[in-house]
Design a protein around this motif. Sequence first.
Motif, mmCIF file in Angstrom:
data_model
loop_
_atom_site.group_PDB
_atom_site.id
_atom_site.type_symbol
_atom_site.label_atom_id
_atom_site.label_comp_id
_atom_site.label_asym_id
_atom_site.label_seq_id
_atom_site.Cartn_x
_atom_site.Cartn_y
_atom_site.Cartn_z
ATOM 1 N N MET A 196 0.836 -1.191 0.000
ATOM 2 C CA MET A 196 0.000 0.000 0.000
ATOM 3 C C MET A 196 0.885 1.260 0.000
ATOM 4 O O MET A 196 0.479 2.271 -0.542
ATOM 5 C CB MET A 196 -0.926 -0.040 1.211
ATOM 6 C CG MET A 196 -2.017 0.985 1.183
ATOM 7 S SD MET A 196 -3.115 1.000 -0.249
ATOM 8 C CE MET A 196 -3.996 -0.514 -0.052
ATOM 9 N N GLN A 197 2.060 1.172 0.591
ATOM 10 C CA GLN A 197 2.950 2.328 0.648
ATOM 11 C C GLN A 197 3.350 2.785 -0.757
ATOM 12 O O GLN A 197 3.356 3.979 -1.041
ATOM 13 C CB GLN A 197 4.197 2.004 1.470
ATOM 14 C CG GLN A 197 5.142 3.179 1.599
ATOM 15 C CD GLN A 197 6.351 2.841 2.457
ATOM 16 O OE1 GLN A 197 6.363 1.852 3.175
ATOM 17 N NE2 GLN A 197 7.366 3.670 2.370
ATOM 18 N N GLN A 247 0.547 4.695 -2.338
ATOM 19 C CA GLN A 247 0.439 6.048 -1.778
ATOM 20 C C GLN A 247 1.515 6.973 -2.337
ATOM 21 O O GLN A 247 1.274 8.167 -2.514
ATOM 22 C CB GLN A 247 0.556 6.002 -0.259
ATOM 23 C CG GLN A 247 -0.626 5.364 0.415
ATOM 24 C CD GLN A 247 -0.412 5.285 1.908
ATOM 25 O OE1 GLN A 247 -0.358 6.316 2.570
ATOM 26 N NE2 GLN A 247 -0.276 4.073 2.430
ATOM 27 N N ASP A 303 -7.280 -7.906 2.660
ATOM 28 C CA ASP A 303 -7.054 -6.830 3.626
ATOM 29 C C ASP A 303 -6.605 -5.535 2.955
ATOM 30 O O ASP A 303 -6.941 -4.445 3.412
ATOM 31 C CB ASP A 303 -6.020 -7.253 4.676
ATOM 32 C CG ASP A 303 -6.546 -8.362 5.582
ATOM 33 O OD1 ASP A 303 -7.776 -8.514 5.704
ATOM 34 O OD2 ASP A 303 -5.705 -9.080 6.165
ATOM 35 N N ASP A 304 -5.838 -5.637 1.865
ATOM 36 C CA ASP A 304 -5.371 -4.410 1.216
ATOM 37 C C ASP A 304 -6.521 -3.633 0.564
ATOM 38 O O ASP A 304 -6.439 -2.423 0.381
ATOM 39 C CB ASP A 304 -4.225 -4.656 0.234
ATOM 40 C CG ASP A 304 -4.542 -5.617 -0.898
ATOM 41 O OD1 ASP A 304 -5.532 -6.370 -0.821
ATOM 42 O OD2 ASP A 304 -3.763 -5.635 -1.875
ATOM 43 N N GLU A 343 -7.716 -1.485 3.371
ATOM 44 C CA GLU A 343 -6.770 -0.375 3.564
ATOM 45 C C GLU A 343 -6.960 0.686 2.485
ATOM 46 O O GLU A 343 -6.906 1.880 2.756
ATOM 47 C CB GLU A 343 -5.324 -0.891 3.574
ATOM 48 C CG GLU A 343 -4.993 -1.751 4.772
ATOM 49 C CD GLU A 343 -5.302 -1.067 6.095
ATOM 50 O OE1 GLU A 343 -4.898 0.093 6.287
ATOM 51 O OE2 GLU A 343 -5.969 -1.695 6.936
ATOM 52 N N TYR A 344 -7.190 0.246 1.257
ATOM 53 C CA TYR A 344 -7.468 1.185 0.170
ATOM 54 C C TYR A 344 -8.699 2.028 0.513
ATOM 55 O O TYR A 344 -8.687 3.249 0.370
ATOM 56 C CB TYR A 344 -7.688 0.437 -1.149
ATOM 57 C CG TYR A 344 -8.094 1.349 -2.276
ATOM 58 C CD1 TYR A 344 -7.132 1.958 -3.068
ATOM 59 C CD2 TYR A 344 -9.434 1.629 -2.531
ATOM 60 C CE1 TYR A 344 -7.500 2.816 -4.093
ATOM 61 C CE2 TYR A 344 -9.809 2.480 -3.547
ATOM 62 C CZ TYR A 344 -8.841 3.074 -4.324
ATOM 63 O OH TYR A 344 -9.208 3.929 -5.324
ATOM 64 N N LYS A 384 -10.002 2.766 3.405
ATOM 65 C CA LYS A 384 -9.717 3.709 4.494
ATOM 66 C C LYS A 384 -8.936 4.917 4.000
ATOM 67 O O LYS A 384 -9.194 6.044 4.419
ATOM 68 C CB LYS A 384 -8.891 3.025 5.591
ATOM 69 C CG LYS A 384 -9.641 2.024 6.422
ATOM 70 C CD LYS A 384 -8.659 1.416 7.423
ATOM 71 C CE LYS A 384 -9.225 0.332 8.256
ATOM 72 N NZ LYS A 384 -8.202 -0.267 9.140
ATOM 73 N N LEU A 385 -7.971 4.682 3.104
ATOM 74 C CA LEU A 385 -7.106 5.766 2.628
ATOM 75 C C LEU A 385 -7.734 6.633 1.540
ATOM 76 O O LEU A 385 -7.583 7.847 1.546
ATOM 77 C CB LEU A 385 -5.796 5.192 2.074
ATOM 78 C CG LEU A 385 -4.797 4.690 3.087
ATOM 79 C CD1 LEU A 385 -3.687 3.911 2.400
ATOM 80 C CD2 LEU A 385 -4.215 5.862 3.859
ATOM 81 N N THR A 391 -3.655 -4.470 -4.630
ATOM 82 C CA THR A 391 -2.740 -3.319 -4.619
ATOM 83 C C THR A 391 -1.692 -3.436 -5.720
ATOM 84 O O THR A 391 -1.386 -2.449 -6.394
ATOM 85 C CB THR A 391 -2.049 -3.179 -3.251
ATOM 86 O OG1 THR A 391 -3.052 -3.077 -2.239
ATOM 87 C CG2 THR A 391 -1.178 -1.944 -3.200
#
Length: 175
Positions: free
Chosen positions: A1-2, A5, A36-37, A40-41, A43-44, A141
């Motif tokens: 995910m980093q 971003q 899970d990613d 996370e996507y 949320k971001l 991701t």
Amino acid sequence: MQKLQELLTPPARPLRCGTLKNWRVLHEKIDFQFPDDFLEYGKLYGTGLINISKYGLKVANPLDPNYVKWILSRGKSLSTIGDPPELRSFNYYPEPGGLVPFAENMSGELIFLQRRRTDVKVVSMPLGEPDRATVYPCSFTEFLVKLITQKLDPPYFPVQHLDDFEITFEKLDWL
């Protein structure tokens, strides 16, 4: 995910992702183990549109309360097109082992998540035609990173070898 971003700046205030309750509702209503990613996507970035030069890809947000309804409506529509499930190489949710849509391009074509044992893969299918499907051997991701960096193999049309490359994320309530 980093890496995603670094390539695509998330909005300061993502759209429609205020509660994890919607993640639990998604799991209760849709029998699919989402990666899970993908959470996370959500949320971001929230609900929105990835603009790649003049091309747009609307990526769903698993925290958007409208995502469940969108999955079900797309699956119902796709399952009535063409051959019956037993004659197709891919099924669509809620059919057993069905693909779950997570993105839509500006032409209305869908991109799906496919669960196989412990892996989740990405599947593109122009016009929902199983014979034209491409299964990408990468996670959610990884697919977005490779799409954005134009390193997806095979390339996802029309995002391939763009000379005037520019990428932004736009909040968009499209679900």
